[in-house]
Design a protein around this motif. Structure first.
Motif, mmCIF file in Angstrom:
data_model
loop_
_atom_site.group_PDB
_atom_site.id
_atom_site.type_symbol
_atom_site.label_atom_id
_atom_site.label_comp_id
_atom_site.label_asym_id
_atom_site.label_seq_id
_atom_site.Cartn_x
_atom_site.Cartn_y
_atom_site.Cartn_z
ATOM 1 N N GLN A 163 0.771 -1.254 -0.111
ATOM 2 C CA GLN A 163 0.000 0.126 0.023
ATOM 3 C C GLN A 163 0.945 1.018 0.117
ATOM 4 O OE1 GLN A 163 -3.007 -0.075 3.194
ATOM 5 N NE2 GLN A 163 -3.914 -1.966 2.414
ATOM 6 N N GLU A 164 1.834 1.014 0.743
ATOM 7 C CA GLU A 164 3.021 2.295 0.796
ATOM 8 C C GLU A 164 3.301 2.714 -0.511
ATOM 9 O OE1 GLU A 164 6.873 3.607 3.203
ATOM 10 O OE2 GLU A 164 5.980 1.699 3.475
ATOM 11 N N LYS A 165 3.936 1.526 -1.362
ATOM 12 C CA LYS A 165 4.418 1.820 -2.770
ATOM 13 C C LYS A 165 3.180 2.290 -3.539
ATOM 14 C CE LYS A 165 6.823 -0.595 -6.456
ATOM 15 N NZ LYS A 165 6.004 0.143 -7.385
ATOM 16 N N THR A 166 2.009 1.972 -3.265
ATOM 17 C CA THR A 166 0.808 2.304 -4.250
ATOM 18 C C THR A 166 0.733 3.789 -4.069
ATOM 19 O OG1 THR A 166 -0.305 0.202 -4.172
ATOM 20 C CG2 THR A 166 -1.601 2.203 -4.573
ATOM 21 N N PHE A 167 0.700 4.341 -2.711
ATOM 22 C CA PHE A 167 0.658 5.864 -2.654
ATOM 23 C C PHE A 167 2.044 6.458 -3.360
ATOM 24 C CE2 PHE A 167 -2.485 4.421 0.292
ATOM 25 C CZ PHE A 167 -3.543 5.503 0.067
ATOM 26 N N ASP A 168 3.160 5.825 -3.179
ATOM 27 C CA ASP A 168 4.568 6.456 -3.714
ATOM 28 C C ASP A 168 4.167 6.730 -5.306
ATOM 29 O OD1 ASP A 168 5.895 6.726 -1.380
ATOM 30 O OD2 ASP A 168 6.895 4.704 -1.478
#
Length: 578
Positions: free
Chosen positions: A196-201
């Protein structure tokens, strides 16, 4: 601490001599009238003298004791020699003529003195020869019981520690499993959150690029850029949807101290009533018997002879009494005495038959037994036999009702013996090439486990025949170790017997009324006779005597020895005691 046995008060330790002058013959008689000891010739001469014709001459053992000399306080010149029954006091002959003693009854004081003296001697003899040694024996038994109690308590402590350690290990295992499961959940959640963190990145990078694009339009002076290059219906991508992590919950166990106690087990006070210690009966002592009158002694001798059990000893040779075949079995691997005229006999194929002494079969049972001493008869005449397949011990009552009496868990029961002393069951078992002997009471409650000596070394591997001696020793034939192992009733190793030849293969084992141990050696077709302490006495049979294939032994109440063969269904009866 046991005291040393007191010594009997001094008595004559040499031959008594005749009391007449110049006579050196042995004393045999005693004159109660003149208190003279004498031989037979001197007695005859003594009674020939006219003034001695009324003298009472008896054998020396029945003599009256001479009164100690005591002067009368009232008549100092007279000696006290009579007894007034009415006044209960000793007197001299002159006192008996006094007014206060007229018409009183008088007794010869010497007779009373002899009677009381003899009674005291008898009581002293009983104290020193019965009461003291018997009390010392019981004291030693108390000390042995104290040692046994300590051993049992130590064994229970060890078992409790083992159970606690096992529970601790289980707790550690469960904790480790729970921790591992928690770690896996944590890893999965963190990986999902990282995604999820990468999605937001990526989305933020997209917005950044979009900002730059819009700023380029805003900084341009060309109006055409707004009319031709700027996209129509410009729409920013929506923010990506993500989910919040769902963390696990910890459900704590609801338990109390009693729950842990149930897991660990607990010490249960035995519900058995304490048994009275056996006090051996008091026999008639020779010294006491010799002090009785001749007629009373004759009657006593007859009573003793009728009540006293005949003293047994080994015969000079073994005598064959009879033999018979037992239908329903192919071999005679084990014999259990049911009653004086009935036996239980088993073969290698699990056939177990009850027969009379003529070989007539009364009943037959199919079992899982082989070449072991796997059956016995209790004091209540119930048949006990092991089931090796189901790992249970069965009981058949006199109404032929078969029940599973004891379950032995992971241990396979092979041999069993019912104690003639207290009715306990002794069971030889095996598990994973290790053996043990377990004691159960009459109700099937486990009392004792015997597995190792005081050095922690295993005593047994395959205890396939078992019996008990008259002193409580447990005697076991071990097929795998080729040894007879004997422990005392507390489970302490006393001795091991490995035979007289290079090869010794013990099978059937029993004991007799004298405490002998009899064990079959199938490698040499002999029966070894040992004393109670394991000393070899003799071979009862040899191949040269025509005895072959002996593998089972049993001694009945009449001291008949039954010997069974492993190649036939023949049972032979011998006499070896007299």
């Amino acid at each position: 601490m046991a005291h040393s046995k007191p010594k009997i008060p001094g008595t004559a330790q040499h031959f008594l001599e005749c009391g007449f002058e110049d006579c050196e013959r042995n004393c045999e008689f005693y004159c109660n009238s003149c208190h003279q000891q004498m031989c037979k010739p001197c007695r005859d001469q003594h009674l020939k003298i006219p003034e001695n014709k009324n003298h009472e001459v008896v054998i020396y053992q029945l003599r009256r004791r001479q009164l100690p000399v005591k002067k009368c306080k009232i008549h100092p010149t007279k000696e006290v020699d009579i007894y007034c029954k009415d006044c209960n006091i000793p007197l001299c002959s002159k006192c008996s003529t006094m007014q206060e003693h007229q018409r009183h009854c008088f007794i010869d004081l010497e007779s009373i003195y002899t009677e009381k003296f003899t009674l005291c001697q008898m009581e002293l003899h009983k104290i020193y020869n019965y009461f003291v040694p018997t009390s010392q024996d019981l004291q030693r038994e108390v000390q042995e019981d104290a040692t046994r109690v300590k051993q049992i308590m130590d064994s229970i402590r060890t078992s409790m520690k083992v159970e606690a350690e096992s529970l601790k290990n289980m707790v550690d295992t469960v904790l480790s499993d729970n921790m591992e499961e928690l770690n896996q959940i944590e890893k999965s959640l963190l990986e999902k959150l990282k995604s999820q963190e990468k999605t937001f990145d990526d989305y933020i990078a997209y917005l950044s690029d979009l900002v730059k694009e819009f700023q380029s339009y805003l900084s341009s002076t060309e109006l055409s850029n707004f009319t031709t290059q700027l996209p129509h219906n410009l729409k920013i991508k929506s923010i990506p949807e993500t989910t919040k992590p769902v963390t696990p919950e910890f459900s704590s166990a609801q338990y109390r101290k009693n729950d842990v106690a149930r897991l660990l087990g607990k010490v249960v006070k035995s519900d058995r009533n304490a048994e009275l210690r056996r006090v051996k009966s008091m026999e008639i002592f020779p010294i006491a018997a010799s002090m009785k009158s001749t007629s009373e002694q004759t009657k006593q001798d007859k009573d003793v002879k009728s009540d006293k059990k005949q003293t047994m000893s080994l015969s000079a040779s073994v005598t064959k009494v009879r033999e018979f075949k037992v239908p329903g079995v192919d071999h005679v691997y084990h014999v259990s005495l049911d009653q004086s005229d009935r036996l239980w006999i088993s073969d290698y194929w699990g056939n177990l038959v009850q027969t009379d002494l003529q070989g007539n079969v009364i009943q037959k049972i199919k079992t899982s037994g082989r070449d072991q001493g796997y059956h016995t008869v209790t004091q209540d005449r119930n048949l006990i036999f092991t089931d090796q397949d189901k790992k249970v011990i069965n009981r058949i009552t006199q109404d032929d009702n078969i029940t599973e009496f004891i379950k032995t868990g992971d241990w396979t029961p092979f041999s069993v013996h019912s104690s003639h002393i207290n009715g306990d069951l002794l069971v030889g078992m095996r598990k994973d090439r290790e053996g043990k002997v377990t004691r159960y009471n009459k109700t099937g409650k486990e009392l004792q486990n015997i597995q190792s000596n005081n050095k922690g070394q295993g005593l047994y591997r395959y205890p396939h025949y078992i019996t008990e001696n008259i002193n409580g020793d447990i005697c076991t034939s071990d097929y795998n170790k080729d040894v007879v192992v004997v422990v005392n009733k507390s489970g302490q190793h006393r001795f091991s017997y490995t035979g007289q030849e290079s090869r010794f293969v013990p099978y059937g084992i029993c004991t007799d009324v004298l405490g002998h141990i009899l064990v079959c050696d199938v490698s040499t077709d002999t029966v070894h006779l040992l004393d109670q302490d394991g000393q070899f006495l003799s071979l009862l049979f040899t191949r040269q005597q025509g005895v072959k294939f002996s593998c089972s032994v049993c001694v009945d109440d009449e001291n008949n020895l039954y010997v069974g063969q492993y190649n036939t269904n023949t049972l032979t009866v011998y006499k070896y005691l007299q």
